[in-house]
Design a protein around this motif. Structure first.
Motif, PDB file in Angstrom:
ATOM      1  N   PHE A   1       0.924  -1.209  -0.094  1.00 35.08           N
ATOM      2  CA  PHE A   1       0.087  -0.120   0.047  1.00 35.08           C
ATOM      3  C   PHE A   1       0.916   1.413   0.040  1.00 35.08           C
ATOM      4  CE2 PHE A   1       0.556  -1.702   4.396  1.00 35.08           C
ATOM      5  CZ  PHE A   1       1.344  -0.566   4.870  1.00 35.08           C
TER       6      PHE A   1
ATOM      7  N   PRO B   1      -6.151  -2.519  -1.086  1.00 33.68           N
ATOM      8  CA  PRO B   1      -6.538  -1.090  -0.858  1.00 33.68           C
ATOM      9  C   PRO B   1      -7.024  -0.242  -1.803  1.00 33.68           C
ATOM     10  CG  PRO B   1      -4.210  -1.336  -0.924  1.00 33.68           C
ATOM     11  CD  PRO B   1      -4.809  -2.466  -1.150  1.00 33.68           C
TER      12      PRO B   1
ATOM     13  N   ASN C   1     -10.116  -4.989   2.699  1.00 32.91           N
ATOM     14  CA  ASN C   1      -8.973  -3.614   2.443  1.00 32.91           C
ATOM     15  C   ASN C   1      -7.916  -3.917   2.549  1.00 32.91           C
ATOM     16  OD1 ASN C   1      -8.633  -3.399   5.143  1.00 32.91           O
ATOM     17  ND2 ASN C   1     -10.564  -1.858   5.277  1.00 32.91           N
TER      18      ASN C   1
ATOM     19  N   GLY D   1      -9.798   2.134   2.628  1.00 32.67           N
ATOM     20  CA  GLY D   1      -8.780   1.095   3.332  1.00 32.67           C
ATOM     21  C   GLY D   1      -8.774   1.557   4.569  1.00 32.67           C
TER      22      GLY D   1
END
Length: 236
Positions: free
Chosen positions: A99, A198, A194, A124
């Motif tokens: 992420f 994300p 999530n 997220g």
């Protein structure tokens, strides 16, 4: 609002005592096992803090692991993780791997979060830093694409207190404290969906950029009004 930790109000973040939520005190080894084993993230162990004021000497805008990432160990997966070692230093999450993270001031970030939740936008995890910032987890690669995304949305020439942490960066992970300011806290905790996937930044960025721009504009107008209303002797 769904999935928020504690009682949140605009302008201030108020959290319910952790003891009311959990019987066991959160620990770095326990959190590291969750991040790697449950969510599939990599973690790193940071260095002992070099400052106690929540600031960093690295020069990165709004460093999300201030004073902790210099000399950080390698990013470790669940198989590579030595849990006892995670108790020896601050727990960090490397950005740019699973992420990236959009980083905004707490008040406009909270306003945007409320609006995004009401609109049903895919979100997220979201972290609250004791430095007064909110961290929104988004798809990796966002930091590299951010200037183009802002340009396409018409925010490239606006004054925005908005940063993005990508490849080579770190964020301090709960329950890591930032000096004497307090610990990192989850506002929106990771879930199976999530954490693994994300959201794309474009889903959040317009709302975040607008909230940041409006907050900055209101702050400037407030300060200008305060100066105009000040007695003449206060300005000399």
């Amino acid at each position: 609002m769904d999935n928020l930790l504690g009682d949140l109000r605009l302008g201030t973040l108020r959290f319910a005592p952790l003891a009311a939520r959990r019987r066991t005190k959160p620990s770095a080894p326990r959190a590291a096992a969750e991040y790697t084993g449950r969510w599939g993230w990599s973690v790193a162990v940071g260095a002992a803090p070099t400052r106690t004021d929540g600031r960093c000497d690295c020069g990165t805008a709004h460093c999300a692991a201030p004073g902790l990432h210099a000399g950080a160990g390698p990013a470790l997966t669940a198989r590579e993780l030595d849990l006892p070692r995670t108790a020896d230093g601050p727990l960090l999450l490397p950005t740019g791997l699973h992420f990236d993270v959009l980083d905004v001031q707490a008040q406009p970030g909270l306003q945007a979060l409320v609006r995004l939740e009401r609109m049903g936008t895919q979100l997220g995890p979201v972290l609250a830093s004791p430095t007064g910032r909110l961290l929104f987890f988004v798809a990796p690669g966002t930091a590299q694409r951010l200037p183009d995304l802002l340009y396409r949305m018409g925010w490239d020439d606006a004054s925005l207190d908005l940063a993005c942490h990508g490849t080579g960066g770190y964020i301090a992970a709960p329950p890591t404290p930032l000096g004497g300011l307090g610990p990192m806290r989850w506002l929106r905790r990771p879930t199976r969906e999530n954490a693994a996937c994300p959201p794309e930044a474009r889903l959040l960025l317009g709302t975040l950029a607008y909230a940041c721009h409006r907050h900055l504009r209101d702050t400037v107008n407030h300060n200008r009004g305060a100066r105009n209303c000040a007695p003449d002797h206060a300005l000399t």
